[in-house]
Design a protein around this motif. Sequence first.
Motif: not given
Length: 116
Positions: A88-97
């Motif tokens: 799971t991408n969590n937040g901006e730095d992880a690239g959550q789109s």
Amino acid sequence: MSAEIDCLFCKISAGQIPAEIVIETVSAIAFRDIDPKAPTHVLVIPRTHFADVTELAQKNPNLAGELMSIAAEVAKLEGLSTGYRVVTNNGEDAGQSVSHVHFHVLGGRSLSWPPG
Ligand code: AMP
């Protein structure tokens, strides 16, 4: 069940936007990613809107566990017997789109680690 008006995944959960559904329960839905990064790429989401893992874990940790069970069930249904990844991408730095928490279930090929 809360829904955000402009949330893509709330609309998929409500059937307002089409998706290829793999599993549906009262509280969650699993559907194929529109832009698959592996031969199997399924997204597992709660029907209730939570922005990210942080909010989900704070407000409904039991549901977080249920989503993991569904991810494992997806892997079984998809025949990912030699391995799979749940991410799971969590937040901006992880690239959550998409700001509706979702777990990617990826498999069907050898997956490199670490991710970029
Ligand atoms: P993330 O970048 O981690 O927030 O993941 C969002 C995922 O949603 C991406 O892998 C997209 O390809 C996927 N996605 C975006 N729109 C749709 C859609 N309409 N149906 C299925 N998957 C989608």
